[in-house]
Write an enzyme that holds these catalytic residues in place. Structure first.
Site, short mmCIF file in Angstrom:
data_model
loop_
_atom_site.label_atom_id
_atom_site.label_comp_id
_atom_site.label_asym_id
_atom_site.label_seq_id
_atom_site.Cartn_x
_atom_site.Cartn_y
_atom_site.Cartn_z
N ASN A 143 -18.96 10.23 9.73
CA ASN A 143 -18.52 10.29 8.34
C ASN A 143 -19.67 10.29 7.35
O ASN A 143 -19.53 10.76 6.23
CB ASN A 143 -17.58 9.12 8.03
CG ASN A 143 -18.11 7.79 8.53
OD1 ASN A 143 -18.40 7.64 9.72
ND2 ASN A 143 -18.24 6.83 7.64
N SER A 191 -6.35 11.19 10.35
CA SER A 191 -5.82 10.56 9.14
C SER A 191 -5.61 11.64 8.07
O SER A 191 -6.52 12.41 7.77
CB SER A 191 -6.82 9.51 8.66
OG SER A 191 -6.36 8.86 7.51
N ALA A 192 -4.39 11.67 7.50
CA ALA A 192 -3.99 12.77 6.61
C ALA A 192 -4.86 12.92 5.37
O ALA A 192 -5.15 14.04 4.93
CB ALA A 192 -2.53 12.57 6.19
N HIS A 193 -5.28 11.79 4.79
CA HIS A 193 -5.91 11.89 3.46
C HIS A 193 -7.32 12.47 3.49
O HIS A 193 -7.91 12.71 2.44
CB HIS A 193 -5.88 10.55 2.74
CG HIS A 193 -6.87 9.52 3.20
ND1 HIS A 193 -8.03 9.26 2.53
CD2 HIS A 193 -6.86 8.67 4.26
CE1 HIS A 193 -8.69 8.28 3.14
NE2 HIS A 193 -8.00 7.91 4.20
N THR A 229 9.50 0.65 9.35
CA THR A 229 10.16 1.87 8.86
C THR A 229 9.09 2.87 8.41
O THR A 229 8.15 2.49 7.70
CB THR A 229 11.10 1.53 7.68
OG1 THR A 229 11.98 0.50 8.14
CG2 THR A 229 11.90 2.74 7.24
N CYS A 315 -18.39 -0.93 1.22
CA CYS A 315 -17.32 -1.78 1.71
C CYS A 315 -16.24 -1.86 0.63
O CYS A 315 -16.41 -1.34 -0.47
CB CYS A 315 -17.83 -3.16 2.10
SG CYS A 315 -18.52 -4.08 0.73
N1 PLP Z 1 -12.87 6.78 10.81
C1 PLP Z 1 -13.72 7.48 10.09
C2 PLP Z 1 -14.79 8.27 10.76
C3 PLP Z 1 -13.63 7.47 8.70
O1 PLP Z 1 -14.50 8.17 7.97
C4 PLP Z 1 -12.61 6.71 8.09
C5 PLP Z 1 -12.50 6.64 6.61
O2 PLP Z 1 -13.45 6.84 5.90
C6 PLP Z 1 -11.72 6.00 8.91
C7 PLP Z 1 -11.87 6.06 10.26
C8 PLP Z 1 -10.61 5.19 8.33
O3 PLP Z 1 -9.57 6.01 7.93
P1 PLP Z 1 -8.51 5.49 6.85
O4 PLP Z 1 -9.16 5.62 5.51
O5 PLP Z 1 -7.35 6.41 7.02
O6 PLP Z 1 -8.20 4.08 7.20
#
Ligand code: PLP
Length: 373
Positions: A143, A191-193, A229, A315
């Site tokens: 990330n 993760s969708a967002h 739910t 954080c």
């Molecule tokens: N894993 C990675 C590599 C991420 O970059 C992130 C979010 O930045 C997550 C997991 C966590 O995802 P979520 O924001 O949907 O909890």
């Protein structure tokens, strides 16, 4: 409502909903949608959820693996690592906090200076657990740096030692092809967002051979793997977002913008550092250090210029921490604390690149003057 940055370059933190996702969600938002109810409204909810499930399975070529909906990538990663009884857990040093900070690991796989998991280090670690059941968790794309990890190779190695592989594909999904079967991963998180879908919808996808158990118990939803739910509008939006992943054309434009930013910065400042430049990277991500200027100062400077970027990792309190990813790569602390992450999306233009470079240059020159004074 506070003002929104005009140039948004923080797409690895979250993305805007695409117009199609927004429209699809608006259509069902407000309806009474509980998929466990047996009346017509409940059946409509169930149909929406199962359609989304099918789209997501196809999106990652999951074959007959289970797709379990969760509320976040963080929850999915928790389930992958905490939901296996009697397994030793090995994670890489460059994982997201939702893997690294669970405190469940029995070993940490090192990273190389180029930001890639050290395969020889992994092999050494695997030899420490003869006869044990174990899971290795390595993300598909980092990330912070965007570095793409050799999951196929890792999966082969781990399987040869009798273990299971989880890959956190949260940053990869929607930006590069994620093919669970080709990768050979036993469990993946998306993760969708992170790719145009809504907050609050994610999935853990795992083969039927993986003995995962639920972390959240109760009503027996999601075949007993995750009670509660379901957030039907968000899951519906998640499914629609799978068709909205960045196209080859988008990716070409985005990587050209990214390359322009990096080359202009290196032209302005030969002491600037672009991390993982020689590794295979996500086309939208760049991590850059401006020597002598703390990440936080840079993020604030860009914000004032209307540009949203981020320090490698922030954080939840918003406090900037020095990137554990760069430190794991052996980058010195002084350089690591001056790194910011630029993560581009569909809406960025070459004009945005010019604005970014000009703001970068301004701060760099100001810092040089104050150093000289
Ligand atoms: N894993 C990675 C590599 C991420 O970059 C992130 C979010 O930045 C997550 C997991 C966590 O995802 P979520 O924001 O949907 O909890």
């Amino acid at each position: 409502m506070s003002q929104i940055n005009t140039v948004y370059m923080d797409n690895n933190a979250t993305t805007a909903l695409t117009p199609k996702v927004t429209a699809a969600m608006q259509e069902v938002q407000g309806l009474p949608l509980n998929p466990s109810s047996i009346h017509a409204s409940g059946r409509k909810a169930r149909a929406l959820v199962e359609t989304a499930r099918g789209k997501i399975a196809k999106f990652v070529n999951a074959g007959n693996a289970r797709v379990v909906f969760t509320a976040s990538g963080t929850e999915s990663n928790n389930m992958a690592l905490r939901g296996l009884s009697g397994y030793k857990i090995l994670v890489s040093a460059i994982e997201h906090a939702s893997v690294l900070k669970l405190g469940v690991q029995d070993g940490v796989v090192p990273a190389t200076a180029s930001g890639i998991v050290d395969i020889a280090g992994l092999e050494r670690l695997l030899r420490q657990f003869p006869g044990e059941k174990f899971l290795v968790s390595v993300m598909l794309a980092n990330n912070e740096t965007g570095a793409i990890q050799p999951i196929k190779e890792i999966a082969e190695l781990v399987h040869n030692h009798g273990g299971l592989v989880h890959t956190d594909a949260v940053q990869a999904a929607g930006k590069i092809k994620v093919d669970m079967q080709d990768l050979g991963a036993d469990i993946i998180t998306i993760s969708a967002h992170k790719f145009g879908g809504p907050l609050g919808a994610a999935a853990l996808i795992f083969g039927k051979h993986v003995p995962l158990h639920a972390l959240i118990s109760g009503g027996g939803q999601e075949q007993g793997f995750r009670a509660g739910t379901l957030n039907v509008p968000a899951i519906h939006g998640f499914g629609v977002a799978t068709a909205e992943a960045l196209s080859a054309g988008d990716l070409k434009t985005i990587s050209a913008i990214r390359n322009k930013i990096e080359s202009e910065i290196k032209r302005i400042a030969s002491d600037a550092v672009v991390f993982c430049k020689d590794a295979a990277r996500l086309p939208n991500t760049s991590m850059i250090a401006m020597p002598g200027v703390p990440s936080e100062t840079q993020v604030m400077h860009f914000d004032m210029a209307g540009i949203a970027v981020s320090a490698g990792s922030a954080c939840s309190s918003g406090k900037v921490e020095t990137s554990h990813v760069l430190l794991a790569m052996g980058v010195d602390y002084e350089t690591a604390k001056c790194a910011i992450r630029v993560s581009l999306g569909k809406n960025n233009t070459m004009d945005d690149a010019d604005k970014f470079v000009s703001a970068w240059k301004e701060l760099y020159e100001r810092a040089a003057i104050s150093k000289a004074a």
